[in-house]
Design a protein around this motif. Structure first.
Motif, PDB file in Angstrom:
ATOM      1  N   SER A 371       1.885 -11.848  -0.898  1.00 31.60           N
ATOM      2  CA  SER A 371       3.179 -11.899  -0.239  1.00 31.60           C
ATOM      3  C   SER A 371       3.676 -10.479  -0.048  1.00 31.60           C
ATOM      4  O   SER A 371       4.091  -9.819  -1.010  1.00 31.60           O
ATOM      5  CB  SER A 371       4.172 -12.709  -1.081  1.00 31.60           C
ATOM      6  OG  SER A 371       5.432 -12.757  -0.447  1.00 31.60           O
ATOM      7  N   ALA A 372       3.573  -9.979   1.189  1.00 32.32           N
ATOM      8  CA  ALA A 372       3.954  -8.599   1.483  1.00 32.32           C
ATOM      9  C   ALA A 372       5.436  -8.371   1.191  1.00 32.32           C
ATOM     10  O   ALA A 372       5.826  -7.335   0.672  1.00 32.32           O
ATOM     11  CB  ALA A 372       3.636  -8.268   2.938  1.00 32.32           C
ATOM     12  N   GLU A 373       6.249  -9.324   1.534  1.00 33.64           N
ATOM     13  CA  GLU A 373       7.675  -9.368   1.185  1.00 33.64           C
ATOM     14  C   GLU A 373       8.111 -10.797   1.412  1.00 33.64           C
ATOM     15  O   GLU A 373       7.324 -11.628   1.865  1.00 33.64           O
ATOM     16  CB  GLU A 373       8.493  -8.385   2.024  1.00 33.64           C
ATOM     17  CG  GLU A 373       8.381  -8.578   3.520  1.00 33.64           C
ATOM     18  CD  GLU A 373       9.159  -7.520   4.280  1.00 33.64           C
ATOM     19  OE1 GLU A 373      10.274  -7.844   4.735  1.00 33.64           O
ATOM     20  OE2 GLU A 373       8.651  -6.395   4.437  1.00 33.64           O
ATOM     21  N   ARG A 374       9.330 -11.115   1.069  1.00 27.15           N
ATOM     22  CA  ARG A 374       9.771 -12.504   1.128  1.00 27.15           C
ATOM     23  C   ARG A 374       9.560 -13.079   2.525  1.00 27.15           C
ATOM     24  O   ARG A 374      10.006 -12.513   3.524  1.00 27.15           O
ATOM     25  CB  ARG A 374      11.244 -12.603   0.731  1.00 27.15           C
ATOM     26  CG  ARG A 374      11.734 -14.039   0.614  1.00 27.15           C
ATOM     27  CD  ARG A 374      13.121 -14.099  -0.008  1.00 27.15           C
ATOM     28  NE  ARG A 374      13.592 -15.466  -0.129  1.00 27.15           N
ATOM     29  CZ  ARG A 374      13.266 -16.299  -1.104  1.00 27.15           C
ATOM     30  NH1 ARG A 374      12.456 -15.888  -2.058  1.00 27.15           N
ATOM     31  NH2 ARG A 374      13.737 -17.525  -1.152  1.00 27.15           N
ATOM     32  N   GLY A 375       8.841 -14.193   2.602  1.00 29.70           N
ATOM     33  CA  GLY A 375       8.607 -14.866   3.874  1.00 29.70           C
ATOM     34  C   GLY A 375       7.438 -14.342   4.664  1.00 29.70           C
ATOM     35  O   GLY A 375       7.153 -14.850   5.749  1.00 29.70           O
ATOM     36  N   LEU A 376       6.728 -13.322   4.152  1.00 34.61           N
ATOM     37  CA  LEU A 376       5.578 -12.758   4.859  1.00 34.61           C
ATOM     38  C   LEU A 376       4.336 -12.828   3.979  1.00 34.61           C
ATOM     39  O   LEU A 376       4.411 -12.668   2.762  1.00 34.61           O
ATOM     40  CB  LEU A 376       5.824 -11.296   5.228  1.00 34.61           C
ATOM     41  CG  LEU A 376       6.917 -10.988   6.253  1.00 34.61           C
ATOM     42  CD1 LEU A 376       7.032  -9.479   6.437  1.00 34.61           C
ATOM     43  CD2 LEU A 376       6.606 -11.650   7.591  1.00 34.61           C
ATOM     44  N   VAL A 377       3.184 -13.066   4.604  1.00 35.10           N
ATOM     45  CA  VAL A 377       1.912 -13.055   3.883  1.00 35.10           C
ATOM     46  C   VAL A 377       0.919 -12.173   4.635  1.00 35.10           C
ATOM     47  O   VAL A 377       1.024 -11.996   5.851  1.00 35.10           O
ATOM     48  CB  VAL A 377       1.329 -14.472   3.701  1.00 35.10           C
ATOM     49  CG1 VAL A 377       2.127 -15.261   2.683  1.00 35.10           C
ATOM     50  CG2 VAL A 377       1.260 -15.212   5.029  1.00 35.10           C
ATOM     51  N   ALA A 378      -0.042 -11.614   3.891  1.00 34.43           N
ATOM     52  CA  ALA A 378      -1.062 -10.754   4.491  1.00 34.43           C
ATOM     53  C   ALA A 378      -2.355 -10.906   3.705  1.00 34.43           C
ATOM     54  O   ALA A 378      -2.345 -11.314   2.536  1.00 34.43           O
ATOM     55  CB  ALA A 378      -0.602  -9.294   4.489  1.00 34.43           C
ATOM     56  N   PHE A 379      -3.474 -10.569   4.340  1.00 35.72           N
ATOM     57  CA  PHE A 379      -4.769 -10.619   3.663  1.00 35.72           C
ATOM     58  C   PHE A 379      -4.894  -9.456   2.683  1.00 35.72           C
ATOM     59  O   PHE A 379      -4.442  -8.339   2.960  1.00 35.72           O
ATOM     60  CB  PHE A 379      -5.912 -10.547   4.682  1.00 35.72           C
ATOM     61  CG  PHE A 379      -6.022 -11.760   5.561  1.00 35.72           C
ATOM     62  CD1 PHE A 379      -6.370 -12.994   5.021  1.00 35.72           C
ATOM     63  CD2 PHE A 379      -5.780 -11.681   6.921  1.00 35.72           C
ATOM     64  CE1 PHE A 379      -6.464 -14.125   5.815  1.00 35.72           C
ATOM     65  CE2 PHE A 379      -5.879 -12.804   7.737  1.00 35.72           C
ATOM     66  CZ  PHE A 379      -6.222 -14.031   7.184  1.00 35.72           C
ATOM     67  N   THR A 380      -5.548  -9.718   1.547  1.00 35.71           N
ATOM     68  CA  THR A 380      -5.797  -8.651   0.577  1.00 35.71           C
ATOM     69  C   THR A 380      -7.032  -7.834   0.963  1.00 35.71           C
ATOM     70  O   THR A 380      -7.264  -6.763   0.387  1.00 35.71           O
ATOM     71  CB  THR A 380      -6.031  -9.227  -0.829  1.00 35.71           C
ATOM     72  OG1 THR A 380      -7.188 -10.075  -0.810  1.00 35.71           O
ATOM     73  CG2 THR A 380      -4.825 -10.021  -1.307  1.00 35.71           C
ATOM     74  N   VAL A 381      -7.818  -8.345   1.902  1.00 33.27           N
ATOM     75  CA  VAL A 381      -9.065  -7.698   2.298  1.00 33.27           C
ATOM     76  C   VAL A 381      -8.918  -7.136   3.710  1.00 33.27           C
ATOM     77  O   VAL A 381      -8.589  -7.885   4.637  1.00 33.27           O
ATOM     78  CB  VAL A 381     -10.240  -8.702   2.261  1.00 33.27           C
ATOM     79  CG1 VAL A 381     -11.529  -8.056   2.740  1.00 33.27           C
ATOM     80  CG2 VAL A 381     -10.399  -9.272   0.859  1.00 33.27           C
ATOM     81  N   PRO A 382      -9.152  -5.839   3.924  1.00 36.40           N
ATOM     82  CA  PRO A 382      -9.047  -5.290   5.275  1.00 36.40           C
ATOM     83  C   PRO A 382     -10.064  -5.938   6.211  1.00 36.40           C
ATOM     84  O   PRO A 382     -11.187  -6.256   5.813  1.00 36.40           O
ATOM     85  CB  PRO A 382      -9.341  -3.798   5.075  1.00 36.40           C
ATOM     86  CG  PRO A 382     -10.042  -3.696   3.769  1.00 36.40           C
ATOM     87  CD  PRO A 382      -9.528  -4.819   2.930  1.00 36.40           C
ATOM     88  N   HIS A 383      -9.645  -6.152   7.453  1.00 36.29           N
ATOM     89  CA  HIS A 383     -10.492  -6.722   8.516  1.00 36.29           C
ATOM     90  C   HIS A 383     -10.864  -8.177   8.262  1.00 36.29           C
ATOM     91  O   HIS A 383     -11.751  -8.713   8.926  1.00 36.29           O
ATOM     92  CB  HIS A 383     -11.776  -5.899   8.700  1.00 36.29           C
ATOM     93  CG  HIS A 383     -11.541  -4.531   9.253  1.00 36.29           C
ATOM     94  ND1 HIS A 383     -12.553  -3.706   9.658  1.00 36.29           N
ATOM     95  CD2 HIS A 383     -10.406  -3.832   9.465  1.00 36.29           C
ATOM     96  CE1 HIS A 383     -12.066  -2.558  10.094  1.00 36.29           C
ATOM     97  NE2 HIS A 383     -10.752  -2.627   9.975  1.00 36.29           N
ATOM     98  N   PHE A 384     -10.189  -8.837   7.319  1.00 36.03           N
ATOM     99  CA  PHE A 384     -10.535 -10.231   7.036  1.00 36.03           C
ATOM    100  C   PHE A 384     -10.147 -11.137   8.202  1.00 36.03           C
ATOM    101  O   PHE A 384     -10.861 -12.092   8.524  1.00 36.03           O
ATOM    102  CB  PHE A 384      -9.853 -10.696   5.748  1.00 36.03           C
ATOM    103  CG  PHE A 384     -10.493 -11.909   5.133  1.00 36.03           C
ATOM    104  CD1 PHE A 384     -11.809 -11.869   4.710  1.00 36.03           C
ATOM    105  CD2 PHE A 384      -9.781 -13.087   4.961  1.00 36.03           C
ATOM    106  CE1 PHE A 384     -12.405 -12.983   4.136  1.00 36.03           C
ATOM    107  CE2 PHE A 384     -10.364 -14.204   4.390  1.00 36.03           C
ATOM    108  CZ  PHE A 384     -11.675 -14.156   3.971  1.00 36.03           C
ATOM    109  N   GLY A 385      -9.019 -10.828   8.834  1.00 33.26           N
ATOM    110  CA  GLY A 385      -8.622 -11.609  10.002  1.00 33.26           C
ATOM    111  C   GLY A 385      -9.639 -11.494  11.119  1.00 33.26           C
ATOM    112  O   GLY A 385      -9.985 -12.480  11.778  1.00 33.26           O
ATOM    113  N   GLN A 386     -10.133 -10.283  11.323  1.00 31.34           N
ATOM    114  CA  GLN A 386     -11.156 -10.048  12.339  1.00 31.34           C
ATOM    115  C   GLN A 386     -12.418 -10.852  12.030  1.00 31.34           C
ATOM    116  O   GLN A 386     -13.037 -11.441  12.917  1.00 31.34           O
ATOM    117  CB  GLN A 386     -11.474  -8.549  12.378  1.00 31.34           C
ATOM    118  CG  GLN A 386     -12.492  -8.123  13.404  1.00 31.34           C
ATOM    119  CD  GLN A 386     -12.705  -6.609  13.379  1.00 31.34           C
ATOM    120  OE1 GLN A 386     -11.748  -5.845  13.235  1.00 31.34           O
ATOM    121  NE2 GLN A 386     -13.945  -6.185  13.495  1.00 31.34           N
TER     122      GLN A 386
END
Length: 393
Positions: A371-386
């Motif tokens: 949770s990058a900040e309240r209400g936001l999420v992000a991958f812990t691994v770079p380029h994982f979305g790609q």
């Protein structure tokens, strides 16, 4: 056989480039503690593959060179840090013991340490397990100190006693905690309280933690004063100069070099992430027929490097997720590579945000998103979305 590059979990690269600022910061911490000056413990944060564990191990080597006692643990979800910390401090004090003029003083501390390790909840099952577990300390447990069963009280008393032993020999103790975001919430609170007590009495014991980008928020949620308790260092991808140095320095020691075009291509492929730099360089070295390594060598090697990353770095993490968690991550990937609102993920899946909480919480617990900040999420691994966008649904 001469390939110098070393992609691996926590494996030190042949050239530790781009981390001079953090190394100097830790050098200052060591020097101030050695002079009896007040100093904060240190926290390193960053995504997977940026070199947190490598830096943590390098810090430990720096402390050992100064004849400090050191110990290291790797936190695990749902596992108390009581026993791992006991084992780590046992190692640290054993390193200091030969220089201590009073063996009885060491034995006294080891008795407290053994009592701390075996203390626990008073239910029969846990108590029986505690008595079966032996920490390898050949002295009787000392009762009445660091054995109340309350980790915050016990850890504070243990740290104070350990710092006192270090003071006796004119050295310090450093406890290194990897994957610190996985320390259970109650244990985080206890760890912060113990560090707070040390910061007030100036004891020469520091905690150096490494974890994912949301670790500062985890610490802050535990104790409001944690923002002032630790020195924070966020590490990220390497800039172009540092990435080139990580490639060129080890190669030139083997009388090999890269063309400028090859360096351009490698930086474009690895995007400056230290693990990717090592992964691409290792394959390129094996593929290249001669020196200098060229952009054509990079082009030929790239598919093999990407295939290895897809299996070992990305795929192994993807396989740990449940079908519902994979759907959640695919929706995140569709929305882009930056932190995304949880409401947008729900919209992408056509679901209510509340119904996706189990999948989101499961991914956070597995260390796949944060949770990058309240209400936001992000991958812990770079380029994982790609990576996910190239996978079949």
């Amino acid at each position: 056989m001469r390939n110098p590059y070393a992609p691996g979990a926590g494996q030190r690269p042949p050239e530790l480039a781009g981390r001079d600022r953090e190394l100097k910061q830790f050098e200052v911490v060591l020097e101030r503690v050695a002079r009896g000056r007040p100093e904060r413990s240190m926290i390193i944060t960053g995504l997977r593959g940026v070199g947190k564990t490598v830096l943590l191990n390098t810090f430990r080597s720096m402390a050992i060179q100064r004849l400090w006692g050191t110990g290291k643990i790797e936190a695990r979800p749902d596992q108390s840090i009581r026993r791992p910390v006991a084992s780590a401090l046992h190692v640290a004090v054993r390193e200091l013991a030969p220089r201590h003029r009073a063996p009885d003083r060491i034995e006294e501390f080891l008795g407290v340490l053994k009592a701390f390790a075996q203390a626990g909840e008073e239910d029969g099952r846990t108590k029986a397990r505690a008595h079966r577990w032996q920490p390898g300390i050949d002295v009787p447990a000392t009762r009445g100190r660091a054995d109340s069963g309350d980790l915050e009280i016990d850890l504070t008393e243990l740290f104070v006693d350990a710092a006192s032993v270090a003071t006796d020999v004119g050295a310090g103790i450093a406890l290194f905690v990897d994957e610190m975001q996985d320390v259970p919430a109650d244990d985080v609170s206890a760890l912060c309280a113990a560090c707070h007590e040390l910061s007030q009495n100036g004891g020469p014991l520091i905690v150096v933690g490494a974890g994912l980008p949301h670790l500062p928020a985890v610490l802050s949620a535990s104790k409001s004063y944690s923002e002032r308790l630790f020195r924070y260092a966020r590490i990220d991808r390497l800039d172009r100069e540092s990435a080139d140095l990580a490639l060129l320095a080890p190669a030139e020691r083997e009388e090999v070099t890269f063309t400028p075009e090859a360096l351009d291509a490698l930086y474009g492929a690895a995007d400056g992430y230290p693990y990717f730099v090592q992964a691409y360089a290792k394959v390129v070295w094996d593929v290249a027929p001669d020196t200098p390594i060229t952009a054509e060598d990079i082009r030929v090697a790239a598919p093999e490097a990407e295939s290895e990353l897809a299996v070992g770095f990305f795929g192994s993490r993807y396989e740990r997720a449940t079908p519902a968690e994979r759907d959640y991550m695919r929706a995140m990937a569709v929305l882009g590579d930056d932190p995304v609102p949880t409401a947008a993920v729900a919209g992408e899946l056509g679901r209510k945000p509340s119904s996706l909480s189990p999948a989101r919480d499961g991914l956070i617990k597995k260390g796949l998103i944060y949770s990058a900040e309240r209400g936001l999420v992000a991958f812990t691994v770079p380029h994982f979305g790609q990576f996910l966008r190239t996978q079949p649904a």
